[in-house]
Design a protein around this motif. Structure first.
Motif, PDB file in Angstrom:
ATOM      1  N   THR A 104      78.669   6.526  86.026  1.00  9.28           N
ATOM      2  CA  THR A 104      77.351   7.561  86.685  1.00  9.28           C
ATOM      3  C   THR A 104      77.609   8.756  87.234  1.00  9.28           C
ATOM      4  O   THR A 104      76.831   9.018  87.050  1.00  9.28           O
ATOM      5  N   VAL A 105      78.638   8.365  88.093  1.00  5.89           N
ATOM      6  CA  VAL A 105      78.898  10.151  89.114  1.00  5.89           C
ATOM      7  C   VAL A 105      79.046  11.019  87.567  1.00  5.89           C
ATOM      8  O   VAL A 105      79.306  12.273  88.048  1.00  5.89           O
ATOM      9  N   THR A 106      80.166  10.655  87.068  1.00  5.76           N
ATOM     10  CA  THR A 106      80.438  11.177  85.686  1.00  5.76           C
ATOM     11  C   THR A 106      79.805  11.615  84.862  1.00  5.76           C
ATOM     12  O   THR A 106      80.004  12.979  84.093  1.00  5.76           O
ATOM     13  N   LEU A 107      78.832  10.538  84.893  1.00  9.65           N
ATOM     14  CA  LEU A 107      77.796  11.112  83.157  1.00  9.65           C
ATOM     15  C   LEU A 107      76.943  11.720  84.115  1.00  9.65           C
ATOM     16  O   LEU A 107      76.324  13.348  83.533  1.00  9.65           O
ATOM     17  N   ALA A 108      76.359  12.037  85.406  1.00  3.72           N
ATOM     18  CA  ALA A 108      75.443  12.616  86.065  1.00  3.72           C
ATOM     19  C   ALA A 108      75.698  13.758  86.373  1.00  3.72           C
ATOM     20  O   ALA A 108      75.159  14.866  86.223  1.00  3.72           O
ATOM     21  N   GLY A 109      77.235  14.165  86.471  1.00  7.35           N
ATOM     22  CA  GLY A 109      77.985  14.848  87.084  1.00  7.35           C
ATOM     23  C   GLY A 109      78.048  16.216  85.635  1.00  7.35           C
ATOM     24  O   GLY A 109      77.747  17.223  85.581  1.00  7.35           O
ATOM     25  N   PHE A 110      78.836  15.698  85.018  1.00  5.58           N
ATOM     26  CA  PHE A 110      78.614  16.035  83.548  1.00  5.58           C
ATOM     27  C   PHE A 110      76.808  16.986  82.803  1.00  5.58           C
ATOM     28  O   PHE A 110      76.759  18.214  82.669  1.00  5.58           O
ATOM     29  N   ALA A 111      75.860  16.490  83.571  1.00 10.10           N
ATOM     30  CA  ALA A 111      74.556  16.221  83.142  1.00 10.10           C
ATOM     31  C   ALA A 111      74.482  17.899  83.856  1.00 10.10           C
ATOM     32  O   ALA A 111      73.910  18.815  83.033  1.00 10.10           O
ATOM     33  N   PHE A 112      74.674  17.644  85.138  1.00  9.17           N
ATOM     34  CA  PHE A 112      74.014  18.154  85.633  1.00  9.17           C
ATOM     35  C   PHE A 112      75.155  19.725  85.426  1.00  9.17           C
ATOM     36  O   PHE A 112      74.430  20.672  85.893  1.00  9.17           O
ATOM     37  N   ALA A 113      76.202  19.844  85.310  1.00  9.79           N
ATOM     38  CA  ALA A 113      77.499  21.008  85.205  1.00  9.79           C
ATOM     39  C   ALA A 113      77.085  21.408  83.809  1.00  9.79           C
ATOM     40  O   ALA A 113      77.408  22.725  83.771  1.00  9.79           O
ATOM     41  N   ARG A 114      76.936  20.735  83.082  1.00  3.47           N
ATOM     42  CA  ARG A 114      77.278  21.412  81.161  1.00  3.47           C
ATOM     43  C   ARG A 114      75.885  21.052  80.441  1.00  3.47           C
ATOM     44  O   ARG A 114      75.702  22.288  79.946  1.00  3.47           O
ATOM     45  N   LEU A 115      74.798  20.489  80.973  1.00  6.66           N
ATOM     46  CA  LEU A 115      74.077  20.314  79.585  1.00  6.66           C
ATOM     47  C   LEU A 115      72.891  20.849  80.431  1.00  6.66           C
ATOM     48  O   LEU A 115      72.764  21.537  82.101  1.00  6.66           O
TER      49      LEU A 115
END
Length: 292
Positions: A104-115
């Motif tokens: 969960t933190v990997t997907l959420a962190g990627f979404a807030f960082a790159r998407l």
């Protein structure tokens, strides 16, 4: 005409101690003093654990070790308390929470960082508001949700409220933003999908942050007491903290303080030994990830 302060030069040349600043030697002495005070409970726990029961209650408060150390208290604590079961339940809880949190933190962190999506900054700040809430405030809503889903008195019910982590999301977002976008651009040219970029670029380059988050997560849930106490009723599903509480109440009736100290030592021993073995790696993970 410029007027100079005649005392400025005088105090500039004065020693640090006379200027009210802490010298390196004084700072080191304060650190040693604070560390010694912090170690007193652990010292007493170790001494009380190894003290033979024949010494009596009057000697239990002393920090001087017995000249006849014994392991009887550890053996008695292991036999009285169901610590193997407690260890298994705690391991299942900590491992299950951590594995789901990694996803969960990997997907959420990627979404807030790159998407890029509408309201990303606002949603991120709202997500971080969880860090400002006292965990006690969430006990009633979480307990209601767990009971509604039929997960009351289960290990899954203990784990479920922690499957998402605002702290972990924030940490992963900061780690992913520090990775050069050129690496992702090169992967895009090679036709890599989103999950391939996360698995092959972002996760390997953020291992120190994952290690730091794992330490915080495992330590937090290993020591969690109130939430498992609210969810678990069955004796065979108690984690270490709840089991130690029941064990302590039983031993207090017989004033077996050595046995109580031994039970406490059994509970903290895995984390303590793990930190002593991997302390350099732990410190390096926190320094690299920027956690203070």
């Amino acid at each position: 005409m410029k007027v100079t302060n005649p005392f400025k030069r005088l105090f500039a040349d004065a020693p640090l101690a006379t200027r009210g600043e802490i010298t390196p030697k004084l700072g080191f002495a304060l650190v040693v003093l604070i560390a010694a005070i912090w170690l007193i409970p652990f010292l007493w726990m170790g001494v009380a654990t190894l003290r033979p029961p024949s010494d009596g209650i009057n000697l239990m408060a002393e920090l001087m070790p017995s000249f006849k150390p014994t392991l009887d208290n550890i053996r008695d604590a292991w036999e009285i308390g169901d610590f193997p079961r407690y260890f298994l339940n705690t391991t299942i809880i900590c491992t299950g929470i951590l594995l789901v949190q990694f996803v969960t933190v990997t997907l959420a962190g990627f979404a807030f960082a790159r998407l890029s999506f509408a309201g990303k900054t606002l949603i991120f700040y709202l997500f971080l508001m969880q860090l400002m809430l006292v965990p006690v405030l969430l006990i009633v809503p979480n307990l209601t949700l767990v009971a509604t889903l039929g997960l009351y008195d289960t290990l899954t019910g203990v784990m479920m409220p922690f499957f998402a982590s605002a702290f972990g999301t924030f940490l992963m977002r900061q780690a992913f933003e520090a990775i050069p976008t050129e690496l992702e651009d090169a992967a895009l040219i090679d036709g890599a999908s989103v999950f391939q970029r996360i698995r092959n670029i972002y996760v390997p380059l953020s291992l120190p942050s994952f290690s730091a988050f794992a330490i915080v997560s495992v330590t937090s849930h290993w020591n969690d007491f109130l939430w498992p106490l609210m969810v678990i009723n069955s004796p065979d599903k108690r984690p270490l903290t709840v089991g130690l509480s029941v064990f302590t109440k039983t031993a207090e009736g017989t004033q077996a303080w050595g046995t109580i100290a031994a039970g406490t030592l059994i509970v903290i021993a895995p984390l303590l030994v793990t930190f002593l073995i991997f302390q350099k790696r732990f410190i390096s993970s926190f320094v690299t990830s920027g956690i203070k």
